[in-house]
Design a protein around this motif. Sequence first.
Motif, PDB file in Angstrom:
ATOM      1  N   LEU A  41     -12.803  83.109 121.517  1.00  0.00           N
ATOM      2  CA  LEU A  41     -12.595  81.752 122.034  1.00  0.00           C
ATOM      3  C   LEU A  41     -11.941  81.797 123.409  1.00  0.00           C
ATOM      4  O   LEU A  41     -10.890  82.414 123.596  1.00  0.00           O
ATOM      5  CB  LEU A  41     -11.738  80.943 121.063  1.00  0.00           C
ATOM      6  CG  LEU A  41     -12.330  80.755 119.661  1.00  0.00           C
ATOM      7  CD1 LEU A  41     -11.376  79.980 118.780  1.00  0.00           C
ATOM      8  CD2 LEU A  41     -13.684  80.061 119.739  1.00  0.00           C
ATOM      9  N   ASP A  42     -12.542  81.090 124.367  1.00  0.00           N
ATOM     10  CA  ASP A  42     -12.091  81.220 125.751  1.00  0.00           C
ATOM     11  C   ASP A  42     -10.684  80.678 125.980  1.00  0.00           C
ATOM     12  O   ASP A  42      -9.915  81.236 126.761  1.00  0.00           O
ATOM     13  CB  ASP A  42     -13.084  80.547 126.706  1.00  0.00           C
ATOM     14  CG  ASP A  42     -13.173  79.039 126.532  1.00  0.00           C
ATOM     15  OD1 ASP A  42     -12.978  78.547 125.402  1.00  0.00           O
ATOM     16  OD2 ASP A  42     -13.428  78.348 127.530  1.00  0.00           O
TER      17      ASP A  42
ATOM     18  N   ARG B 293      -4.382  86.332 127.877  1.00  0.00           N
ATOM     19  CA  ARG B 293      -4.383  87.058 129.154  1.00  0.00           C
ATOM     20  C   ARG B 293      -3.156  86.706 129.991  1.00  0.00           C
ATOM     21  O   ARG B 293      -2.563  87.573 130.645  1.00  0.00           O
ATOM     22  CB  ARG B 293      -5.669  86.724 129.929  1.00  0.00           C
ATOM     23  CG  ARG B 293      -5.903  87.611 131.129  1.00  0.00           C
ATOM     24  CD  ARG B 293      -7.201  87.242 131.829  1.00  0.00           C
ATOM     25  NE  ARG B 293      -8.372  87.595 131.037  1.00  0.00           N
ATOM     26  CZ  ARG B 293      -9.166  86.714 130.429  1.00  0.00           C
ATOM     27  NH1 ARG B 293      -8.910  85.414 130.533  1.00  0.00           N
ATOM     28  NH2 ARG B 293     -10.213  87.115 129.755  1.00  0.00           N
TER      29      ARG B 293
ATOM     30  N   GLU C 275     -13.278  89.835 125.797  1.00  0.00           N
ATOM     31  CA  GLU C 275     -13.585  88.458 125.441  1.00  0.00           C
ATOM     32  C   GLU C 275     -15.034  88.376 124.974  1.00  0.00           C
ATOM     33  O   GLU C 275     -15.954  88.113 125.753  1.00  0.00           O
ATOM     34  CB  GLU C 275     -13.329  87.538 126.643  1.00  0.00           C
ATOM     35  CG  GLU C 275     -13.331  86.060 126.294  1.00  0.00           C
ATOM     36  CD  GLU C 275     -12.943  85.181 127.465  1.00  0.00           C
ATOM     37  OE1 GLU C 275     -13.195  83.969 127.395  1.00  0.00           O
ATOM     38  OE2 GLU C 275     -12.381  85.709 128.459  1.00  0.00           O
ATOM     39  N   ASP C 276     -15.242  88.606 123.677  1.00  0.00           N
ATOM     40  CA  ASP C 276     -16.590  88.681 123.139  1.00  0.00           C
ATOM     41  C   ASP C 276     -16.520  88.551 121.622  1.00  0.00           C
ATOM     42  O   ASP C 276     -15.446  88.663 121.016  1.00  0.00           O
ATOM     43  CB  ASP C 276     -17.233  90.023 123.519  1.00  0.00           C
ATOM     44  CG  ASP C 276     -18.758  89.997 123.481  1.00  0.00           C
ATOM     45  OD1 ASP C 276     -19.316  89.044 122.896  1.00  0.00           O
ATOM     46  OD2 ASP C 276     -19.374  90.925 124.023  1.00  0.00           O
TER      47      ASP C 276
ATOM     48  N   ALA D 298      -8.309  83.200 124.683  1.00  0.00           N
ATOM     49  CA  ALA D 298      -8.331  84.356 125.575  1.00  0.00           C
ATOM     50  C   ALA D 298      -7.539  84.076 126.852  1.00  0.00           C
ATOM     51  O   ALA D 298      -6.815  84.942 127.357  1.00  0.00           O
ATOM     52  CB  ALA D 298      -9.775  84.723 125.910  1.00  0.00           C
ATOM     53  N   GLU D 299      -7.677  82.866 127.387  1.00  0.00           N
ATOM     54  CA  GLU D 299      -6.910  82.482 128.581  1.00  0.00           C
ATOM     55  C   GLU D 299      -5.412  82.572 128.309  1.00  0.00           C
ATOM     56  O   GLU D 299      -4.634  83.093 129.129  1.00  0.00           O
ATOM     57  CB  GLU D 299      -7.284  81.059 128.985  1.00  0.00           C
ATOM     58  CG  GLU D 299      -6.490  80.505 130.159  1.00  0.00           C
ATOM     59  CD  GLU D 299      -6.748  79.025 130.397  1.00  0.00           C
ATOM     60  OE1 GLU D 299      -5.876  78.358 130.984  1.00  0.00           O
ATOM     61  OE2 GLU D 299      -7.831  78.526 129.988  1.00  0.00           O
TER      62      GLU D 299
ATOM     63  N   GLU E  78     -11.017  88.898 121.525  1.00  0.00           N
ATOM     64  CA  GLU E  78     -10.961  87.468 121.224  1.00  0.00           C
ATOM     65  C   GLU E  78     -12.212  86.770 121.747  1.00  0.00           C
ATOM     66  O   GLU E  78     -12.621  86.987 122.894  1.00  0.00           O
ATOM     67  CB  GLU E  78      -9.712  86.824 121.839  1.00  0.00           C
ATOM     68  CG  GLU E  78      -9.592  85.323 121.624  1.00  0.00           C
ATOM     69  CD  GLU E  78      -9.716  84.892 120.172  1.00  0.00           C
ATOM     70  OE1 GLU E  78     -10.360  83.863 119.924  1.00  0.00           O
ATOM     71  OE2 GLU E  78      -9.172  85.599 119.290  1.00  0.00           O
TER      72      GLU E  78
END
Length: 345
Positions: free
Chosen positions: A34-35, A42, A52-53, A38-39, A32
């Motif tokens: 978009l941070d 996770r 995360e990339d 991803a948050e 994923e």
Amino acid sequence: MKNYTAIDLFCGAGGLTCGLEQAGFRVLAGVELLDIAAETYRHNHKRTLLLEDDICNLSPAEVMSALGLKPGELSLLAGCPPCQGFSSLRTRNKKSSVDDRRNDLVFEFVRWVKVFLPKCVMLENVPALAKDIRMTSAIAQLEDLGYRIGDSNLRIDDISDYGIPQRRKRMIFTASRFGAVEQPKPAEAKTTVKEAIAWLPKAGYSGDPLHDLPDNRSEKVNKMISLVPKDGGSRSDLPLEYWLECHKRYPNGFRDVYGRMSWNDVSPTITGGCHNPSKGRFLHPEENRAITLREAALLQTFPKDYYFSLRRGKDSAALMIGNALPPDFIRQQGEVILKHLESLN
């Protein structure tokens, strides 16, 4: 039971991973960019390796090595490439192909298949992709790799036919290197909005941040909402004095906006604007408010305690929910793939 493994490309907030885990897969990794998504991912899937990339920057061979896998060992490679380039609003001119870089991400999916050679693949997206030349090319490349692709492997499903309390059409593609994969059987009855959300405590007093975020609307809009008839009413039912100027100019356009959901029907498609009545039929069937983020997530069939980050506010969380794959729809796809894999032993 044998250990069946999966990888979730373009995993977003985790709807596909959630559904695959419910089906019985062990999801080894997700990708994923978009941070905020991803948050959220996770937090809900702590035992899954999250990369995360940008998928274009990743080496599938290096990921495969890090996971301790060899070509052909992964049970399922699944994903839903970002589909905004194929959205109905972008393709309303009847052209299914739009000049959008994201449309080519289907070939990133194929790139990973070529390295991992998973036993099965599953690709989910908006219906317009099914008729695009990119999908035709992707299928041809998968056939060259030995994947068996029959007439029912690429189809357009309305998820409400599978017991999801939401009207939403999606393209689903499945294939295996070892024969045909069946499709899930439709549900005997629709699941209604009432069954999905009526049991929730009163919004604003539940202790659940997703259910308690307040609406912030003008006095005029609140008055208009209060006058929309309960249980399925529309803005067209309002006295003309309460119509917005844009609705007066285009009375037949976007007729669902400021409409109420019906208790005994499925909801409309949950989108990234699902908390905003100006974006669609997103008013609560009875209460004078838009549906809450928790109600939207339940209509998407996320578990009742699934976490969505509010670090960037309501709009960002709504976008994650609306963009997600409904977990229960994916669970049903995953179960037939699992049945197929078990038949190989």
